[in-house]
Enzyme design. Structure first.
Site, PDB file in Angstrom:
ATOM      1  N   VAL A  46      66.328  52.636  -2.809  1.00  0.00           N
ATOM      2  CA  VAL A  46      64.915  52.827  -2.483  1.00  0.00           C
ATOM      3  C   VAL A  46      64.476  54.243  -2.863  1.00  0.00           C
ATOM      4  O   VAL A  46      63.354  54.452  -3.330  1.00  0.00           O
ATOM      5  CB  VAL A  46      64.653  52.556  -0.983  1.00  0.00           C
ATOM      6  N   CYS A  47      65.343  55.212  -2.691  1.00  0.00           N
ATOM      7  CA  CYS A  47      65.003  56.619  -2.896  1.00  0.00           C
ATOM      8  C   CYS A  47      64.364  56.916  -4.258  1.00  0.00           C
ATOM      9  O   CYS A  47      63.335  57.590  -4.307  1.00  0.00           O
ATOM     10  CB  CYS A  47      66.225  57.504  -2.694  1.00  0.00           C
ATOM     11  N   PRO A  48      64.922  56.419  -5.380  1.00  0.00           N
ATOM     12  CA  PRO A  48      64.294  56.771  -6.654  1.00  0.00           C
ATOM     13  C   PRO A  48      62.879  56.216  -6.802  1.00  0.00           C
ATOM     14  O   PRO A  48      62.044  56.820  -7.461  1.00  0.00           O
ATOM     15  CB  PRO A  48      65.238  56.209  -7.712  1.00  0.00           C
TER      16      PRO A  48
END
Length: 187
Positions: A46-48
């Site tokens: 999810v972070c990118p």
């Protein structure tokens, strides 16, 4: 316990920014608006998507005088490796702060001790170094940079016009509310 109006503690951390390493400390944020954007880990899922969303809107944050700081427990070396390896993350121009000792995650109360990572915490910090808005999501729920920009703009407006408040979905230039004097203490 609420973190609203908490002054952030002194800190000095390594950062990857502008394709090099640098040190960022509390004195760097005093006098301007900042967003501290905690995320669990580099090289994750999810972070990118979140960091790319922020990168795509970074110019709009800069235009209103707000710096973005993304933060994870990874080192600045890992931030560089991820930046070099990921098409999405390579778009980032804002500072990526390294928090391998978890000092920042602890100060902002987002550390998941058992995993050594931070929850998805978003903190808007005013020029005095105080938290004026924050939101914490579980690790599997991504955030929206456009809504974050709107919240920063609302916080800036209220900071400069202390007798007015911003209603739901407020946008710059839209009408605000002036609470009656007997209700001011309830806000």
């Amino acid at each position: 316990m609420s973190l609203i109006n908490k002054e952030i503690n002194d800190f000095s951390v390594q950062a990857f920014m502008n394709n090099s390493f640098d040190t960022v400390c509390k004195s760097d944020i005093i006098g301007k608006w900042s967003v501290f954007f905690f995320y669990p880990a580099d090289f994750s899922f999810v972070c990118p998507t979140e960091l790319e969303d922020l990168a795509n809107m970074y110019d709009r944050f800069k235009a209103i005088g707000c710096e973005i700081y993304s933060i994870s427990a990874d080192t600045h070396f890992v931030h560089k490796a991820w930046h070099d390896a990921s098409e999405r993350v390579s778009k980032i121009q804002y500072p990526m702060l390294a928090d391998p000792t978890h000092a920042l995650a602890r100060d902002f109360d987002v550390l998941v001790e058992s995993r050594g990572v931070a929850e998805r915490g978003t903190f808007i910090i005013n020029p005095e170094g105080k938290i004026v808005a924050y939101e914490i999501n579980s690790g599997n729920v991504g955030r929206n940079a456009e809504e974050l920009l709107r919240k920063v703009q609302a916080c800036q407006f209220v900071y400069e016009h202390g007798d007015e408040v911003c209603p739901a979905k407020w946008q710059p230039g839209a009408p605000t509310l002036k609470p009656s004097l007997d209700l001011v203490g309830l806000l």
